[in-house]
Enzyme design. Structure first.
Site, PDB file in Angstrom:
ATOM      1  N   GLY A 112       0.815  -1.112   0.055  1.00 41.16           N
ATOM      2  CA  GLY A 112       0.045   0.123  -0.087  1.00 41.16           C
ATOM      3  C   GLY A 112       0.940   1.407   0.138  1.00 41.16           C
ATOM      4  CB  ALA A 113       0.982   4.125  -2.230  1.00 40.91           C
ATOM      5  NE  ARG A 145       5.440  -3.868  -4.592  1.00 43.67           N
ATOM      6  CZ  ARG A 145       3.932  -3.651  -4.429  1.00 43.67           C
ATOM      7  NH1 ARG A 145       3.443  -3.480  -3.203  1.00 43.67           N
ATOM      8  NH2 ARG A 145       3.077  -4.053  -5.272  1.00 43.67           N
ATOM      9  CD  GLN A 169      -3.214  -7.313  -2.926  1.00 39.29           C
ATOM     10  OE1 GLN A 169      -3.856  -7.951  -3.710  1.00 39.29           O
ATOM     11  NE2 GLN A 169      -2.009  -6.846  -3.419  1.00 39.29           N
ATOM     12  CG  ASP A 204      -0.001   1.866  -5.689  1.00 39.59           C
ATOM     13  OD1 ASP A 204      -1.148   1.429  -5.829  1.00 39.59           O
ATOM     14  OD2 ASP A 204       1.030   1.425  -5.073  1.00 39.59           O
ATOM     15  CG  ASN A 214      -5.359   1.480  -7.158  1.00 42.18           C
ATOM     16  OD1 ASN A 214      -4.408   1.693  -6.239  1.00 42.18           O
ATOM     17  ND2 ASN A 214      -6.584   1.135  -7.023  1.00 42.18           N
ATOM     18  CE  LYS A 215      -2.443  -4.477  -6.432  1.00 47.41           C
ATOM     19  NZ  LYS A 215      -1.207  -4.864  -6.645  1.00 47.41           N
TER      20      LYS A 215
HETATM   21  O1  MRU Z   1       0.359  -4.108  -4.645  1.00 52.26           O
HETATM   22  P1  MRU Z   1      -0.258  -3.298  -3.315  1.00 52.26           P
HETATM   23  O2  MRU Z   1      -0.842  -4.317  -2.572  1.00 52.26           O
HETATM   24  O3  MRU Z   1       0.612  -2.529  -2.496  1.00 52.26           O
HETATM   25  O4  MRU Z   1      -1.296  -2.518  -4.068  1.00 52.26           O
HETATM   26  C1  MRU Z   1      -1.707  -1.328  -3.305  1.00 52.26           C
HETATM   27  C2  MRU Z   1      -2.812  -0.644  -4.136  1.00 52.26           C
HETATM   28  O5  MRU Z   1      -3.032  -0.686  -5.210  1.00 52.26           O
HETATM   29  C3  MRU Z   1      -3.457   0.424  -3.290  1.00 52.26           C
HETATM   30  O6  MRU Z   1      -4.753   0.736  -3.781  1.00 52.26           O
HETATM   31  C4  MRU Z   1      -2.613   1.895  -3.348  1.00 52.26           C
HETATM   32  O7  MRU Z   1      -1.450   1.511  -3.035  1.00 52.26           O
HETATM   33  C5  MRU Z   1      -3.299   2.736  -2.359  1.00 52.26           C
HETATM   34  S1  MRU Z   1      -3.214   2.429  -0.919  1.00 52.26           S
HETATM   35  C6  MRU Z   1      -3.800   3.752   0.131  1.00 52.26           C
END
Ligand code: MRU
Length: 347
Positions: free
Chosen positions: A47-48, A89, A196, A237, A247-248
């Site tokens: 998560g960012a 990452r 997630q 992200d 985003n994801k």
């Molecule tokens: O691969 P991840 O689980 O780190 O991906 C996270 C996301 O895509 C979240 O939506 C994003 O980081 C926003 S978190 C507030």
């Protein structure tokens, strides 16, 4: 119930081990750079904003030992730690923000004794953490204005307490709406391949007493067509200067579906997720992860024939034109995003 995802305790980073959820709420203590790098890569922490805080503390882990009489060696160590963590990452802007914040602070104080600079680094990292706690609550307050009593909200991945320090961006909006007495239902898209949505978002919403139903990622169009979803809110992200938002993986699909069904599609993110140096989504680096995450459920049970190829981009980019508004800690941004983003950063 308060969920504290990341903390600084006894000179180590204390994290919720997110791969163990929802079965087990377990914490891990991280005391060196290598373990942190691995924790980031394997999504023990993710998560960012959580990544931003983790690397900021990580820089301190990288420099805290060693010779305090040698400023040159210290500065080399600082650069090495920054480079190393930056390679963990590539997509979340916050990860780079966290590194840049503490390194810039250290460099601005380079005339001071090394021991002092180390303390300054730690205090800057703790500040990054505290600022995220505040920003998420502001996002909640701002975003809750867009939520009506009785709304059903669709979200993907996890942009909640588990993706930040302790509150969340997209889910922060939902938490705030709840404290304002609005009755909200949530559909959590499971978020293949690493789930997630079902493992983390459903877990934390459930803990906070919010009605949540997990859906497979393929179900969103069906529900929208049935009129079961009032709005979509996701995290981000990295947001480019023109509003394109990474985003994801799967977020772009939801934005397209929402547009077709005339449902508002919102992104919720702190200003620390914006990257004004990136003009548009085309220039956002997208992390490619191991094919095994796709061919094996949670890296265990094989769900594709041995030898089958797989492709595993972890994120996609939603073009700004599909985003109804971006909810930030400094207010709600509307199109034209190039202009509204520029304005908010110049305030
Ligand atoms: O691969 P991840 O689980 O780190 O991906 C996270 C996301 O895509 C979240 O939506 C994003 O980081 C926003 S978190 C507030």
């Amino acid at each position: 119930m308060n969920i504290r995802t990341i903390d600084w305790k006894d000179n180590r980073i204390r994290l919720i081990e997110q791969r163990k959820l929802p079965q087990e709420l377990k914490y891990v203590n991280i005391g060196n750079l290598r373990s942190l790098w691995r924790a980031i890569k394997t999504l023990q922490v993710r998560g960012a904003p959580a990544l931003g805080a983790a690397v900021a503390l990580g820089i301190y882990l990288g420099v805290k030992g060693g010779d305090e009489d040698n400023p040159k060696a210290f500065s080399r160590k600082l650069d090495e730690a920054a480079k190393y963590l930056a390679a963990s990452r590539p997509t979340a802007r916050n990860l780079f923000y966290g590194i840049e914040r503490v390194c810039a602070k250290a460099k601005a104080n380079r005339h001071l004794p090394v021991a002092r600079i180390k303390r300054i680094i730690l205090s800057e990292a703790l500040k990054v953490m505290e600022e995220d706690r505040v920003a998420c609550r502001k996002i909640g307050i701002n975003g809750s204005r867009l939520i009506k009593d009785g709304d059903t909200i669709l979200t993907i991945c996890n942009a909640g307490a588990l993706a930040t320090i302790d509150y969340g961006t997209a889910l922060g909006v939902i938490y705030r709406a709840k404290t304002e007495g609005k009755k909200i239902k949530v559909f959590a898209s499971e978020t293949r391949p690493l789930l997630q949505g079902s493992r983390l978002t459903a877990w934390e919403l459930h803990k906070k007493g919010i009605e949540v139903s997990v859906i497979s990622d393929n179900t969103a169009g069906f529900l929208m067509r049935e009129g079961k979803i009032n709005l979509v809110i996701t995290g981000a992200d990295r947001i480019a200067a023109n509003g394109d938002s990474a985003n994801k993986i799967g977020t772009f699909n939801l934005a397209l579906l929402a547009k077709y069904h005339k449902i508002p599609f919102y992104i919720a993110a702190p200003l620390t997720t914006f990257d004004l140096a990136v003009r548009s989504g085309e220039d956002i680096p997208i992390e490619m992860r191991s094919p095994e995450e796709v061919t094996k459920i949670l890296l265990k049970k094989e769900v594709a024939p041995k030898g089958a190829k797989a492709l595993n981009p972890a994120f996609d980019v939603t073009p700004a034109k599909f985003i109804t508004a971006i909810i930030t800690d400094k207010g709600i941004l509307r199109p034209d995003y190039r202009r509204s983003i520029k304005k908010i950063f110049s305030q």
